[in-house]
Design a protein around this motif. Structure first.
Motif, short mmCIF file in Angstrom:
data_model
loop_
_atom_site.label_atom_id
_atom_site.label_comp_id
_atom_site.label_asym_id
_atom_site.label_seq_id
_atom_site.Cartn_x
_atom_site.Cartn_y
_atom_site.Cartn_z
N PRO A 195 -81.64 -20.79 -4.87
CA PRO A 195 -81.48 -20.20 -6.14
C PRO A 195 -82.15 -21.33 -7.26
O PRO A 195 -82.83 -22.40 -7.37
CB PRO A 195 -80.06 -21.30 -6.89
CG PRO A 195 -79.83 -21.91 -5.59
CD PRO A 195 -80.67 -22.28 -4.45
N ALA A 196 -82.85 -19.80 -8.30
CA ALA A 196 -83.80 -20.87 -9.53
C ALA A 196 -83.13 -21.42 -10.50
O ALA A 196 -83.11 -22.56 -11.30
CB ALA A 196 -84.74 -19.83 -9.90
N GLU A 197 -82.08 -21.02 -10.68
CA GLU A 197 -80.73 -21.55 -12.13
C GLU A 197 -79.59 -21.61 -11.65
O GLU A 197 -78.83 -20.65 -12.53
CB GLU A 197 -81.55 -20.47 -13.36
CG GLU A 197 -82.80 -20.20 -13.99
CD GLU A 197 -82.84 -19.88 -14.87
OE1 GLU A 197 -81.80 -18.74 -15.44
OE2 GLU A 197 -84.91 -19.37 -15.37
N GLY A 198 -79.49 -21.19 -10.37
CA GLY A 198 -77.85 -21.26 -9.85
C GLY A 198 -77.58 -20.18 -9.57
O GLY A 198 -76.07 -20.24 -8.56
N VAL A 199 -77.84 -19.08 -9.85
CA VAL A 199 -77.63 -17.58 -9.09
C VAL A 199 -78.67 -17.02 -8.51
O VAL A 199 -79.86 -17.01 -9.37
CB VAL A 199 -76.36 -17.17 -10.35
CG1 VAL A 199 -77.14 -15.48 -9.89
CG2 VAL A 199 -75.75 -17.83 -11.09
N VAL A 200 -78.03 -16.20 -7.43
CA VAL A 200 -79.20 -16.00 -6.82
C VAL A 200 -79.05 -14.11 -6.75
O VAL A 200 -77.89 -13.54 -6.71
CB VAL A 200 -79.49 -16.05 -5.49
CG1 VAL A 200 -80.40 -15.14 -5.05
CG2 VAL A 200 -79.68 -17.67 -5.32
N THR A 201 -79.89 -13.38 -7.39
CA THR A 201 -79.39 -11.91 -6.91
C THR A 201 -80.42 -11.20 -5.96
O THR A 201 -81.79 -11.37 -6.15
CB THR A 201 -79.71 -10.95 -8.37
OG1 THR A 201 -79.64 -11.85 -9.53
CG2 THR A 201 -79.49 -9.54 -7.96
N ILE A 202 -79.64 -10.75 -4.71
CA ILE A 202 -80.16 -10.28 -4.01
C ILE A 202 -79.81 -8.66 -3.25
O ILE A 202 -79.70 -8.44 -4.29
CB ILE A 202 -79.94 -11.10 -2.39
CG1 ILE A 202 -78.47 -10.34 -1.86
CG2 ILE A 202 -80.35 -12.23 -2.76
CD1 ILE A 202 -78.30 -11.01 -1.12
#
Length: 73
Positions: A39-46
């Motif tokens: 995670p870059a900012e705590g949230v990952v979009t896939i």
């Protein structure tokens, strides 16, 4: 849709809303771990394809850079 991985990395939980209520999908690997994106900012979009790879236990991260020889001469 929300995906959660267990502490050991071998358990994956997916929660989504199907229009009538919340659904829970769980999957446990007998050997190995789910490859989790960093995670870059705590949230990952896939993407949906990456989710399919994740559920199959396939590593969808790009391969690490390797050294390539240069031509001499």
């Amino acid at each position: 849709m929300f995906c959660f991985r267990g502490r050991r990395g071998n358990l994956l939980k997916v929660i989504w809303h199907d229009g009538q209520g919340a659904c829970l999908f769980t999957k446990r690997l007998e050997r190995g771990r789910f490859i989790w994106p960093s995670p870059a900012e705590g949230v990952v979009t896939i993407s949906s394809a990456q989710l399919g790879y994740l559920l199959s236990g396939i590593d969808c991260r790009p391969p690490p850079e390797t050294w390539r020889p240069t031509s001499v001469g």
